[in-house]
Scaffold this motif. Structure first.
Motif, PDB file in Angstrom:
ATOM      1  N   PHE A  63       0.824  -1.205   0.000  1.00 19.21           N
ATOM      2  CA  PHE A  63       0.000   0.000   0.000  1.00 19.21           C
ATOM      3  C   PHE A  63       0.864   1.264   0.000  1.00 19.21           C
ATOM      4  CE2 PHE A  63      -2.188   3.121   2.900  1.00 19.21           C
ATOM      5  CZ  PHE A  63      -3.081   3.599   1.959  1.00 19.21           C
ATOM      6  N   HIS A  64       1.849   1.287   0.901  1.00 14.85           N
ATOM      7  CA  HIS A  64       2.691   2.482   0.992  1.00 14.85           C
ATOM      8  C   HIS A  64       3.628   2.628  -0.210  1.00 14.85           C
ATOM      9  CE1 HIS A  64       1.675   2.464   5.418  1.00 14.85           C
ATOM     10  NE2 HIS A  64       1.386   3.677   5.013  1.00 14.85           N
ATOM     11  N   ILE A  65       4.180   1.507  -0.667  1.00 13.80           N
ATOM     12  CA  ILE A  65       5.107   1.583  -1.798  1.00 13.80           C
ATOM     13  C   ILE A  65       4.373   2.019  -3.067  1.00 13.80           C
ATOM     14  CG2 ILE A  65       6.589   0.210  -3.313  1.00 13.80           C
ATOM     15  CD1 ILE A  65       7.445  -1.323  -0.775  1.00 13.80           C
ATOM     16  N   MET A  66       3.172   1.501  -3.257  1.00  8.99           N
ATOM     17  CA  MET A  66       2.416   1.902  -4.450  1.00  8.99           C
ATOM     18  C   MET A  66       1.996   3.372  -4.392  1.00  8.99           C
ATOM     19  SD  MET A  66       2.732  -0.565  -6.432  1.00  8.99           S
ATOM     20  CE  MET A  66       1.765   0.043  -7.821  1.00  8.99           C
ATOM     21  N   GLN A  67       1.867   3.909  -3.194  1.00  2.00           N
ATOM     22  CA  GLN A  67       1.617   5.355  -3.095  1.00  2.00           C
ATOM     23  C   GLN A  67       2.797   6.140  -3.675  1.00  2.00           C
ATOM     24  OE1 GLN A  67       0.726   6.133   1.070  1.00  2.00           O
ATOM     25  NE2 GLN A  67      -1.468   6.249   0.637  1.00  2.00           N
ATOM     26  N   HIS A  68       4.012   5.654  -3.375  1.00  2.00           N
ATOM     27  CA  HIS A  68       5.199   6.313  -3.933  1.00  2.00           C
ATOM     28  C   HIS A  68       5.256   6.128  -5.449  1.00  2.00           C
ATOM     29  CE1 HIS A  68       7.232   7.581  -0.257  1.00  2.00           C
ATOM     30  NE2 HIS A  68       6.790   6.469   0.293  1.00  2.00           N
ATOM     31  N   ALA A  69       4.867   4.945  -5.915  1.00  2.00           N
ATOM     32  CA  ALA A  69       4.874   4.678  -7.359  1.00  2.00           C
ATOM     33  C   ALA A  69       3.897   5.605  -8.074  1.00  2.00           C
ATOM     34  CB  ALA A  69       4.528   3.216  -7.629  1.00  2.00           C
TER      35      ALA A  69
ATOM     36  N   ARG B 201       4.848   8.874 -24.972  1.00  2.00           N
ATOM     37  CA  ARG B 201       5.358   7.547 -24.671  1.00  2.00           C
ATOM     38  C   ARG B 201       5.929   7.454 -23.258  1.00  2.00           C
ATOM     39  NH1 ARG B 201       3.350   4.065 -27.842  1.00  2.00           N
ATOM     40  NH2 ARG B 201       5.134   2.633 -27.647  1.00  2.00           N
ATOM     41  N   ARG B 202       6.451   8.560 -22.778  1.00  2.00           N
ATOM     42  CA  ARG B 202       7.117   8.525 -21.472  1.00  2.00           C
ATOM     43  C   ARG B 202       6.102   8.352 -20.348  1.00  2.00           C
ATOM     44  NH1 ARG B 202      12.264  10.583 -21.628  1.00  2.00           N
ATOM     45  NH2 ARG B 202      12.109  11.755 -19.712  1.00  2.00           N
ATOM     46  N   VAL B 203       4.983   9.048 -20.476  1.00  2.00           N
ATOM     47  CA  VAL B 203       3.929   8.867 -19.481  1.00  2.00           C
ATOM     48  C   VAL B 203       3.431   7.430 -19.526  1.00  2.00           C
ATOM     49  CG1 VAL B 203       1.583   9.537 -18.820  1.00  2.00           C
ATOM     50  CG2 VAL B 203       3.227  11.284 -19.460  1.00  2.00           C
ATOM     51  N   MET B 204       3.327   6.886 -20.749  1.00  2.00           N
ATOM     52  CA  MET B 204       2.887   5.500 -20.878  1.00  2.00           C
ATOM     53  C   MET B 204       3.866   4.553 -20.210  1.00  2.00           C
ATOM     54  SD  MET B 204       1.997   3.200 -24.201  1.00  2.00           S
ATOM     55  CE  MET B 204       3.580   2.621 -24.721  1.00  2.00           C
ATOM     56  N   LYS B 205       5.139   4.788 -20.479  1.00  2.00           N
ATOM     57  CA  LYS B 205       6.176   3.914 -19.906  1.00  2.00           C
ATOM     58  C   LYS B 205       6.103   3.941 -18.370  1.00  2.00           C
ATOM     59  CE  LYS B 205       9.191   0.988 -20.353  1.00  2.00           C
ATOM     60  NZ  LYS B 205       8.938  -0.305 -20.998  1.00  2.00           N
ATOM     61  N   ALA B 206       5.954   5.149 -17.829  1.00  2.00           N
ATOM     62  CA  ALA B 206       5.883   5.284 -16.367  1.00  2.00           C
ATOM     63  C   ALA B 206       4.665   4.536 -15.821  1.00  2.00           C
ATOM     64  CB  ALA B 206       5.810   6.757 -15.976  1.00  2.00           C
ATOM     65  N   TYR B 207       3.547   4.658 -16.536  1.00  2.00           N
ATOM     66  CA  TYR B 207       2.322   3.983 -16.106  1.00  2.00           C
ATOM     67  C   TYR B 207       2.504   2.463 -16.119  1.00  2.00           C
ATOM     68  CZ  TYR B 207      -2.568   2.581 -15.807  1.00  2.00           C
ATOM     69  OH  TYR B 207      -3.748   1.993 -15.416  1.00  2.00           O
ATOM     70  N   LEU B 208       3.107   1.960 -17.197  1.00  5.12           N
ATOM     71  CA  LEU B 208       3.320   0.512 -17.305  1.00  5.12           C
ATOM     72  C   LEU B 208       4.270   0.010 -16.219  1.00  5.12           C
ATOM     73  CD1 LEU B 208       3.529   0.037 -21.183  1.00  5.12           C
ATOM     74  CD2 LEU B 208       1.613  -0.478 -19.642  1.00  5.12           C
ATOM     75  N   LEU B 209       5.261   0.810 -15.912  1.00  3.75           N
ATOM     76  CA  LEU B 209       6.207   0.427 -14.856  1.00  3.75           C
ATOM     77  C   LEU B 209       5.497   0.334 -13.507  1.00  3.75           C
ATOM     78  CD1 LEU B 209       9.296   2.499 -15.953  1.00  3.75           C
ATOM     79  CD2 LEU B 209       9.293   0.023 -15.557  1.00  3.75           C
TER      80      LEU B 209
ATOM     81  N   LYS C  23      14.440   7.426  -9.003  1.00  2.00           N
ATOM     82  CA  LYS C  23      14.474   7.779  -7.570  1.00  2.00           C
ATOM     83  C   LYS C  23      13.721   6.737  -6.749  1.00  2.00           C
ATOM     84  CE  LYS C  23      13.257  12.199  -7.627  1.00  2.00           C
ATOM     85  NZ  LYS C  23      12.603  13.394  -7.148  1.00  2.00           N
ATOM     86  N   LEU C  24      12.580   6.308  -7.296  1.00  4.73           N
ATOM     87  CA  LEU C  24      11.786   5.280  -6.619  1.00  4.73           C
ATOM     88  C   LEU C  24      12.592   3.984  -6.488  1.00  4.73           C
ATOM     89  CD1 LEU C  24       9.039   4.201  -5.499  1.00  4.73           C
ATOM     90  CD2 LEU C  24       8.439   3.619  -7.856  1.00  4.73           C
ATOM     91  N   ALA C  25      13.287   3.621  -7.570  1.00  7.45           N
ATOM     92  CA  ALA C  25      14.100   2.394  -7.547  1.00  7.45           C
ATOM     93  C   ALA C  25      15.183   2.468  -6.471  1.00  7.45           C
ATOM     94  CB  ALA C  25      14.715   2.153  -8.922  1.00  7.45           C
TER      95      ALA C  25
END
Ligand SMILES: [Zn+2]
Length: 411
Positions: free
Chosen positions: A238-244, A297-305, A342-344
């Motif tokens: 829950f907390h990690i996905m908030q950061h994602a 494409r970059r927003v898409m890539k971030a979303y897929l990640l 940064k998240l990684a």
């Protein structure tokens, strides 16, 4: 109606109705209530001991449940006692638990109504002010809280919740086994959580806590490590996905800022779409997102990640979880998505706590549920200036929900 019948309608053990006044046009009823002759047990409200000496007899008017359509005010005859320990004190009457001019059963009815309606609505229904309704509800909840068994704390959650501009953030400690909040503290510092461990838990209880689900927030980690020697820290989904989600949003904002005109209108208002999971979206919403992705494409890539990170918790073996996380981080290479990088880094720095998910058996969904409960309360009720009131409200909500579920299962 005979006197006797009034007493039976009143239904207060040990008390009888002497006379009653009825104001028919105003629909008001006023019975005078006295102690029955045999009822001689006088208890001091100070020390709870039996007392025999009476100092004074007086009357109190309290609002009681309505009798049919009549608003009812009961005039009760009460004693002030001369207690050898406390001096002159009022007697304790179970039907009148507070100094406010309401009977217990009236307060119970108001409190019960507050469980499913806003204080403003309940005020209208009972002909009281909103503030009075809140005060009654608070006493109702306090009595409930004092009377119940408190579940032991083995698995805890620590969370932060934003209350508003004035009160800012509070730290929320919850009992994950019971699925309810346990304590609220002002602020998000190490001192905040220290305060809970020091004042609310005994050394025995410190030793009993086995796991804590927390956000990757250093002050909380430090406090837990200092006070709970046997506790495993879990950085939960829950907390990690908030950061994602925050990272995806940062990418969106950066991309959006660079582009103007037509692109801007496509991206506008899509924030929550990007925060939703693909499986939860309707076909139409998926189409909207695809339109946005075609543009950037970059927003898409971030979303897929973000979507693929969600699958990290499908793994329950440490080795596989770690392998999946490493391959996820590998995908970031050459993408030049700074917020994701940064998240990684953050995930790598908190690796042990992430893998602890595989080493404990904590009901993870509860963290989110407890959080959602409080947010729902904040949305519906206005003005929880009293943190204790908000806490009791959240506890009662959690308790009644579980009772309801238990009842459904039995049926
Ligand atoms: Zn006493």
């Amino acid at each position: 109606m005979r006197e006797n019948d009034w007493t039976r309608v009143l239904g207060w053990p040990g008390y009888k109705v002497g006379r009653a006044e009825i104001d028919e046009p105003a629909k008001r009823l006023k019975p005078w209530v006295r102690r029955k002759r045999g009822n001689k047990r006088l208890i001091c409200s100070g020390c709870g001991e039996l007392v025999s000496a009476i100092a004074e007899i007086y009357e109190r008017e309290v609002r009681d449940l309505p009798w049919s359509e009549c608003r009812t005010t009961v005039v009760v005859e009460l004693y002030r006692l001369r207690c050898p320990r406390c001096g002159v004190k009022a007697e304790r009457v179970p039907l009148l638990p507070s100094k406010a001019p309401f009977s217990k059963r009236f307060e119970d009815a108001v409190g019960l109504a507050c469980e499913s309606a806003a204080a403003r609505r309940v005020a209208l229904q009972f002909g009281l002010s909103t503030n009075t309704v809140r005060a009654i509800d608070l006493r109702y909840l306090q009595r409930w809280s004092e009377s119940r068994r408190k579940p032991a704390l083995r698995n805890m959650g620590v969370d932060e919740i934003h209350l508003g501009k004035k009160q800012k953030f509070i730290t929320v400690v919850s009992n994950l086994d019971a699925g309810e909040s346990l304590w609220f503290g002002q602020g998000l510092k190490k001192d905040t959580l220290d305060d809970f461990f020091e004042k609310r838990l005994s050394p025995f209880q410190h030793n009993a806590v086995q796991a804590a689900c927390v956000d990757m927030w250093d002050p909380f980690r430090q406090s837990i490590e200092q006070w709970l020697p046997k506790c495993r820290i879990i950085y939960d989904k829950f907390h990690i996905m908030q950061h994602a989600n925050a990272a995806v949003d940062e990418v969106r904002r950066a991309e959006f800022f660079r582009k103007g005109g037509a692109a801007r209108t496509v991206v506008r208002g899509k924030r929550w779409l990007l925060l939703s999971r693909w499986v939860n979206l309707s076909t139409q919403k998926k189409r909207q997102l695809n339109a946005l992705f075609a543009l950037n494409r970059r927003v898409m890539k971030a979303y897929l990640l973000k979507e693929s990170l969600d699958r990290l918790w499908n793994y329950t073996y440490e080795g596989s979880m770690l392998r999946y996380l490493k391959s996820w981080i590998d995908q970031l290479r050459w993408q030049r998505l700074k917020p994701m990088e940064k998240l990684a880094d953050m995930l790598l720095n908190h690796l042990e706590g992430i893998l602890n998910y595989c080493r404990t058996k904590v009901r993870m969904g509860v963290v989110e549920a407890v959080n959602g409960n409080i947010k729902a309360l904040l949305r519906h009720g206005r003005g929880y200036r009293n943190l204790n009131y908000l806490l009791l409200k959240a506890q009662r909500l959690a308790a009644t929900r579980t009772e309801f579920v238990a009842f459904q299962k039995a049926a």
